[in-house]
Motif scaffolding. Structure first.
Motif, mmCIF file in Angstrom:
data_model
loop_
_atom_site.group_PDB
_atom_site.id
_atom_site.type_symbol
_atom_site.label_atom_id
_atom_site.label_comp_id
_atom_site.label_asym_id
_atom_site.label_seq_id
_atom_site.Cartn_x
_atom_site.Cartn_y
_atom_site.Cartn_z
ATOM 1 N N ASN A 190 119.129 49.232 119.323
ATOM 2 C CA ASN A 190 119.960 48.361 118.533
ATOM 3 C C ASN A 190 120.842 47.221 119.603
ATOM 4 N N LEU A 191 120.018 46.156 119.951
ATOM 5 C CA LEU A 191 120.674 45.003 120.644
ATOM 6 C C LEU A 191 121.038 45.483 122.002
ATOM 7 N N THR A 192 121.777 46.682 122.390
ATOM 8 C CA THR A 192 122.024 46.902 123.608
ATOM 9 C C THR A 192 122.345 48.535 123.849
ATOM 10 N N THR A 193 121.946 49.095 124.885
ATOM 11 C CA THR A 193 122.025 50.398 125.222
ATOM 12 C C THR A 193 123.538 50.903 125.195
ATOM 13 N N TRP A 194 124.256 50.294 125.037
ATOM 14 C CA TRP A 194 125.750 50.805 124.710
ATOM 15 C C TRP A 194 125.991 51.436 123.375
ATOM 16 N N LEU A 195 124.876 51.076 122.608
ATOM 17 C CA LEU A 195 125.083 51.362 121.120
ATOM 18 C C LEU A 195 123.786 52.353 120.872
ATOM 19 N N GLN A 196 123.493 52.519 119.584
ATOM 20 C CA GLN A 196 122.440 53.311 119.122
ATOM 21 C C GLN A 196 121.106 53.244 119.622
ATOM 22 N N TYR A 197 120.218 53.816 120.396
ATOM 23 C CA TYR A 197 118.954 53.738 120.523
ATOM 24 C C TYR A 197 118.039 55.037 120.794
ATOM 25 N N ARG A 198 116.874 54.754 120.810
ATOM 26 C CA ARG A 198 116.028 55.916 120.849
ATOM 27 C C ARG A 198 115.625 56.424 119.319
ATOM 28 N N LEU A 252 130.478 53.977 136.658
ATOM 29 C CA LEU A 252 129.312 55.272 136.713
ATOM 30 C C LEU A 252 128.082 54.897 136.538
ATOM 31 N N PHE A 253 127.666 53.705 135.545
ATOM 32 C CA PHE A 253 126.412 53.474 135.056
ATOM 33 C C PHE A 253 125.839 52.325 135.742
ATOM 34 N N ARG A 254 126.720 51.320 136.257
ATOM 35 C CA ARG A 254 125.986 50.092 136.622
ATOM 36 C C ARG A 254 125.053 50.263 137.678
ATOM 37 N N GLY A 255 124.103 49.479 137.599
ATOM 38 C CA GLY A 255 122.827 49.632 138.397
ATOM 39 C C GLY A 255 121.595 50.720 137.928
ATOM 40 N N LYS A 256 122.063 51.297 136.864
ATOM 41 C CA LYS A 256 121.047 52.536 136.339
ATOM 42 C C LYS A 256 120.289 51.727 135.610
ATOM 43 N N GLU A 257 119.081 52.407 135.299
ATOM 44 C CA GLU A 257 118.026 51.825 134.334
ATOM 45 C C GLU A 257 118.581 51.887 133.089
ATOM 46 N N LEU A 258 118.379 50.658 132.106
ATOM 47 C CA LEU A 258 118.668 50.392 130.818
ATOM 48 C C LEU A 258 120.088 50.083 130.612
ATOM 49 N N PHE A 259 120.972 50.118 131.857
ATOM 50 C CA PHE A 259 122.451 49.903 131.600
ATOM 51 C C PHE A 259 122.513 48.329 131.578
ATOM 52 N N ASP A 260 123.124 47.945 130.406
ATOM 53 C CA ASP A 260 123.682 46.439 130.175
ATOM 54 C C ASP A 260 124.942 46.235 130.698
ATOM 55 N N ASP A 261 125.115 45.874 132.095
ATOM 56 C CA ASP A 261 126.499 45.618 132.359
ATOM 57 C C ASP A 261 127.246 44.232 132.084
ATOM 58 N N GLY A 262 126.427 43.509 131.141
ATOM 59 C CA GLY A 262 126.894 42.121 130.650
ATOM 60 C C GLY A 262 127.768 42.379 129.498
ATOM 61 N N PHE A 263 127.809 43.765 128.734
ATOM 62 C CA PHE A 263 128.627 44.147 127.712
ATOM 63 C C PHE A 263 129.810 43.857 127.983
ATOM 64 N N SER A 264 130.713 43.221 127.404
ATOM 65 C CA SER A 264 132.276 42.907 127.703
ATOM 66 C C SER A 264 133.109 43.880 127.311
ATOM 67 N N ARG A 265 134.218 44.042 127.835
ATOM 68 C CA ARG A 265 135.188 44.900 127.453
ATOM 69 C C ARG A 265 135.686 44.642 126.021
ATOM 70 N N GLN A 266 135.615 43.518 125.631
ATOM 71 C CA GLN A 266 136.053 43.264 124.130
ATOM 72 C C GLN A 266 135.056 43.934 123.195
ATOM 73 N N ASN A 267 133.591 43.451 123.486
ATOM 74 C CA ASN A 267 132.428 44.051 122.851
ATOM 75 C C ASN A 267 132.797 45.624 122.728
ATOM 76 N N HIS A 268 133.093 46.296 123.752
ATOM 77 C CA HIS A 268 133.199 47.575 123.794
ATOM 78 C C HIS A 268 134.276 48.312 123.088
ATOM 79 N N ARG A 269 135.564 47.406 123.321
ATOM 80 C CA ARG A 269 136.590 47.724 122.272
ATOM 81 C C ARG A 269 136.217 47.622 120.679
#
Length: 459
Positions: free
Chosen positions: A126-134, A237-254
């Motif tokens: 769902n748009l990014t792996t920070w959110l629900q997927y699989r 912890l997760f930057r550089g790992k497969e499937l991790f979107d490091d462009g997801f902003s702090r504001q998006n996260h909050r």
């Protein structure tokens, strides 16, 4: 956008079924309303609204809705490129009433991504792996967790028929709390966090609420800014790992991740703050890890995220922090069960070696590698144009009528009719259709020859 994208023809009725791209005739609130009417508790409606109203940087996205002859939505899906790598795309926000409808919207989504130049598609995301997927693929009804996906079994067939194969499986394991506490206690052999010179800081001792809107609280201290500390640790912890979107902003996260976490009615927010914690190096005050967990259904401790920086991973910090948190959940909150959420095969196996036999939930991530568009020579193009001029084509008027006919997309005649387009446009349309059909056939042949192990290796 209302060209041949994702079309199928029903051979029995000879009627075209065309999932409509949202940008053609819809707006985002309309898509949300249709998604909510279809969704099977796999994603909270409030989260979907937040997703589609949030701007993700460096992302192209499109969404589809498929209607039946009675103008009822029967399937929907979304597709987007990945923030950090536009050669990779995601297909998600997928719901369907039946297998045929689900396959149609997934094919439309993958075809759109192929035309965007994407070379690898993962789903459902769902748009990014920070959110629900699989995709949930086991059939165990209980136990369950509020944030885990719940999907009907035919969704697996939808992805398979749309050209996807398994990329990886993930697991949640459920234990009796005493058995896993005893297992980790035996492993730690009397050590404590103090003995390895680390401390634990629970979120209820900090200003979590203010950290969700720091712009309204200029006096918020760095220590009390729980949201920022979680985000910064997650990136480390997760930057550089497969499937991790490091462009997801702090504001998006909050605004999306943390607000979704505290808005679920199944989650006891008091337990979230009382049991979630940072692991801190007391010598310099540095965060070296964190645990996000809470109580659901009055008796289950859900361990959602547990992570530590590399320099402390060789110690027993993981086991020590877990034991302290689980004892607190059992003694203070009355928990009798533990859910270790969303782990890979290795982590799930380790948890079972420590905690004994468990109930497993299985979630699958799929991969699809579309065949890229082929640039033909001038001679080949002239030959195809000559063939196209002799072959009937789907009329533009028939497709445009989709936009004006109460948003219904499954009752359009496939027979030729007068078209306002000039001959060159019709030839170009027919050429696109022929190329699409050819490469769909080639893609299916390639997928049939590709082994599951090969797909995993290339991921």
């Amino acid at each position: 956008m209302l060209t041949n994208l994702g079309y199928t023809i029903d051979k029995q009725s000879e009627r075209i079924a065309l999932p409509l791209p949202m940008s053609a005739v819809y707006n985002k609130p309309h898509f949300v309303s249709q998604f909510i009417s279809l969704h099977r508790d796999s994603t909270q409606p409030t989260l979907v609204t937040q997703l589609l109203t949030t701007t993700l940087p460096n992302v192209s996205a499109e969404y589809w809705i498929l209607y039946d002859d009675n103008n009822r939505p029967v399937a929907c899906a979304g597709a987007n490129t990945v923030m950090s790598d536009n050669s990779v795309g995601y297909v998600g926000l997928f719901e369907a009433r039946n297998e045929k409808a689900g396959t149609i919207v997934l094919k439309a989504a993958t075809e759109w991504l192929r035309r965007e130049g994407v070379r690898q598609i993962l789903g459902p995301v769902n748009l990014t792996t920070w959110l629900q997927y699989r995709l949930r693929v086991d059939t165990d009804e209980a136990p369950s967790m509020s944030f885990e996906p719940r999907h009907p079994e035919f969704y697996q067939a939808c992805f398979a028929q749309a050209g996807f194969v398994k990329a990886a499986d993930y697991y949640s394991t459920f234990f009796h709390i005493d058995s896993i506490i005893d297992g980790y206690t035996n492993y730690t052999r009397g050590e404590t966090l103090d003995s390895i010179h680390l401390g634990i800081q629970f979120w209820n001792t900090l200003d979590f609420a203010s950290s969700l809107s720091p712009e309204r609280h200029p006096d918020l201290t760095p220590q009390d800014d729980v949201a920022k500390r979680i985000y910064d640790l997650s990136i480390e912890l997760f930057r550089g790992k497969e499937l991790f979107d490091d462009g997801f902003s702090r504001q998006n996260h909050r605004q999306i991740v943390l607000n979704d976490m505290i808005s679920r009615h199944q989650v006891d927010n008091a337990s979230l703050l009382d049991l979630s914690s940072f692991i801190v190096d007391p010598q310099n005050g540095e965060d070296v890890g964190y645990m996000a967990c809470w109580v659901e259904d009055h008796d289950t401790l859900v361990l959602k995220t547990v992570g530590f920086v590399p320099r402390v991973r060789k110690s027993k910090v993981f086991a020590l922090a877990l034991v302290e948190t689980m004892k607190r959940a059992r003694d203070v909150w009355g928990c009798t069960k533990v859910a270790c959420a969303l782990m890979n095969e290795n982590s799930a196996a380790i948890s079972e070696r420590v905690g004994g036999k468990s109930v497993r939930h299985v979630y699958r991530l799929y991969i699809h590698r579309p065949v890229p568009p082929v640039v033909h020579s001038e001679q080949s193009q002239k030959h195809q144009e000559a063939q196209a001029a002799e072959t009937p084509t789907l009329p533009e008027a028939s497709l445009k009528s989709t936009k004006c006919s109460s948003n219904s997309s499954t009752a359009h005649p496939a027979s030729p009719s007068p078209s306002p387009l000039n001959t060159g446009s019709l030839q170009k349309r027919q050429q696109d259709m022929r190329l699409q059909m050819y490469w769909n056939q080639q893609r299916q042949k390639a997928l049939a020859l590709r082994s599951r192990g090969h797909a995993m290796a290339r991921l």
